[in-house]
Scaffold this active site. Sequence first.
Site, PDB file in Angstrom:
ATOM      1  N   GLU A 297      56.653  37.763  37.755  1.00  0.00           N
ATOM      2  CA  GLU A 297      55.523  36.846  37.953  1.00  0.00           C
ATOM      3  C   GLU A 297      54.723  36.640  36.665  1.00  0.00           C
ATOM      4  O   GLU A 297      53.498  36.730  36.653  1.00  0.00           O
ATOM      5  CB  GLU A 297      54.617  37.348  39.075  1.00  0.00           C
ATOM      6  CG  GLU A 297      55.333  37.405  40.416  1.00  0.00           C
ATOM      7  CD  GLU A 297      54.420  37.756  41.587  1.00  0.00           C
ATOM      8  OE1 GLU A 297      53.418  38.446  41.376  1.00  0.00           O
ATOM      9  OE2 GLU A 297      54.743  37.334  42.716  1.00  0.00           O
TER      10      GLU A 297
ATOM     11  N   ASP B  87      58.492  40.256  50.061  1.00  0.00           N
ATOM     12  CA  ASP B  87      57.136  40.571  49.622  1.00  0.00           C
ATOM     13  C   ASP B  87      56.183  40.890  50.779  1.00  0.00           C
ATOM     14  O   ASP B  87      55.410  40.025  51.178  1.00  0.00           O
ATOM     15  CB  ASP B  87      56.565  39.403  48.808  1.00  0.00           C
ATOM     16  CG  ASP B  87      55.256  39.761  48.155  1.00  0.00           C
ATOM     17  OD1 ASP B  87      54.904  40.934  48.165  1.00  0.00           O
ATOM     18  OD2 ASP B  87      54.596  38.857  47.618  1.00  0.00           O
TER      19      ASP B  87
ATOM     20  N   GLU C  37      47.378  41.596  52.808  1.00  0.00           N
ATOM     21  CA  GLU C  37      47.562  40.300  52.147  1.00  0.00           C
ATOM     22  C   GLU C  37      48.176  39.270  53.093  1.00  0.00           C
ATOM     23  O   GLU C  37      47.768  38.115  53.108  1.00  0.00           O
ATOM     24  CB  GLU C  37      48.469  40.474  50.914  1.00  0.00           C
ATOM     25  CG  GLU C  37      48.806  39.160  50.242  1.00  0.00           C
ATOM     26  CD  GLU C  37      49.664  39.312  48.991  1.00  0.00           C
ATOM     27  OE1 GLU C  37      49.949  40.453  48.599  1.00  0.00           O
ATOM     28  OE2 GLU C  37      50.030  38.272  48.411  1.00  0.00           O
TER      29      GLU C  37
END
Length: 674
Positions: A252, A325, A353
């Site tokens: 990332e 993820d 998240e």
Amino acid sequence: MRIVKYVFGLSVALLAMSSQSCTQARPENKSGHDLWLGDITAPVTAKNTEFLSKYDKELGDEGFRISKNDKGEAVIYANTEAGLMYGTYHLKRLGECGNLKLDKEIVEVPAFKYRILNHWDNPNLTVERGYAGKSLWKWEELPGTIRPEYEEYARANASIGINGTVLNNVNADPCMLTREYLEKVKVLADIFRPYNIKVYLSLNFAAPKHLAGLKTSDPLDKEVIKWWNEKVAEIYSIIPDFGGFLVKANSEGQSGPQDYGRTHADGANMIADAVKPYGGIVMWRAFVYAPESKDRAKQAVEEFKPLDGQFRDNVIIQIKNGPVDFQPREPFSPLFGQLDNTNIMAEMQITQEYLGHSNHMVYLHPMWKECLDADTYQKGEGSTVAAETLGKVHGNTDMSAIAGVTNIGDDYNWCGHPMAQANWYAFGRMAWNPELSSQQIVEEWIKQTFTSEKKFVAVVATMMLTSREACVKYEMPMGLHHTFKGPDHYGPGPWDRSSRPDWEPAYYHKAAADGVGFDRTSKTGTDAVSQYHEPLRSLYDNVETCPKELLLWFHHLPWDYKMKDGKTLWEELCYTFEDGIREARSYIGMWESVEEYVDADRYALIHEKLVRQAKDAIWWRDATMLYFQQYSKMEIPADCTPTQHTLDELRRFRLGITNYENPAIDRLPEYTLE
Ligand code: GCW
């Protein structure tokens, strides 16, 4: 090594490694019932201590024994003060939970050697994916000002066996390695030390360039190696028991060894060599993926399997529980079963998240346990993820580790949602003993945090134990994944566009006129199934045997595909969402039924959040199924909760929050529960 024997009177409320912290006043904005620790204002010191001369191998450096002496008093035996401390907390827990029997000896030894929290905290006090206010670490005040929360944090962690903490975000600011910041880190390390907690840092791989102006950060460059060696020596001169580093490299946008044509092993080994003389470790993350790949779920194995055996013995590859993820449900990452000569550890996400941030009550232990209990079959049956990461499959138990990305911030209740504390608690208990059941852990937490009143414990435990599965059903049932609106990852956005194809939901759900789901099968798909050992490979590959919970993870199926229960795939999706909505709604009534046992503040806050959770469940269904309907051309069954918004309305909705905050309830789309 000192061998210590402490004797405590059973009737005494135990606890307190440092009386000083217990007398410190709580800050004004703290409510006084924040943590599961209960009353920590009355420290009691050991009545009797005794030094023994023989090291008890079975207990190691952190284990303990508790047994009864002639007078009926509990006696804690440990080789070290750390073991003694853990024994003390254990005894306290048993007492508070009404489980103190002592009819037979208790022996406890932690399963994982490294039990570590990962903070994604930035120097500017934001917390990436943090939903509990700002960072707990007030860098601008350190090293001068010491907040009482630092020691409360250490105490809470010690009570559940956490023995390490990575203080800063894996998207690491190079400034964390400057002398200025190391002096601040030292203060925290000094506070945590008596609680057997070591401090670690995330490093920025390009630090030699950023901090020293070197032309390169190439891990094979002599100047670079020299710089890291000197930096590490400096760190250990300030913090002699510094734990080591966590590294996110070539992931990332983070820099890494591949920027210089080197491998992950080259990068990890260079840092590992630097910390080795001091006993430090390197946790090198396997969270790597590139937009060009056809299947992100395959990339960790593709990149790391060829490097098996090339890493130093003080490197541990840190692998997220699932291959993509931290989705509400993923199969376990196949990388857990693919390395023979490399230390590996699991990374779980405690912060929610992808599971409703701190607005939703979702107890995560069942999700983590599902991963740890999963069998990789690497060396035949019993090669579970737990066994792999404990080093039992390949025989290196000395480097066993587990990490959890925390949900802790400076909110008065620490984690944003009062129930989210249970996830912090559960992570620690699981790292100590992965065999403990979700039920045992949640009941412990409820009793210590609220009350042992039977009805309350039964109702709240039921809510919490079912909540993860409910969340999967109302957000992404049947193997759907990553259907979020980016970049905040709070609400649904199956239509969402992004700068990278692999950040777009369509990459994952693949909804089209011909059906929905990601074909990862061997014949027509990406063959991700082949990263799993038999019998899993065939089980997942075959649509007939693939578990319903993972169906659309591995298969792309027509909307009218006939399920085993006779429903079409479309109907099954609608009714599974409906189950999720029903369960989320049922939590409100359950919570109302125990109102009398809770203080008004926590009752009201949790109630408000449960109502929003139920509304969000309908929002998720509306967004996902109305979007899919464009392709399926099928109707949502009449006996399902009616939709409350059109697809256009939902597509136009903008939440407008950063990646560092929890959305205020009044910012969310309007929904009614009648
Ligand atoms: O889950 C994703 C998050 C990023 C995070 C990244 C990672 C720290 O959306 O915010 O970055 O994973 O784990 O590195």
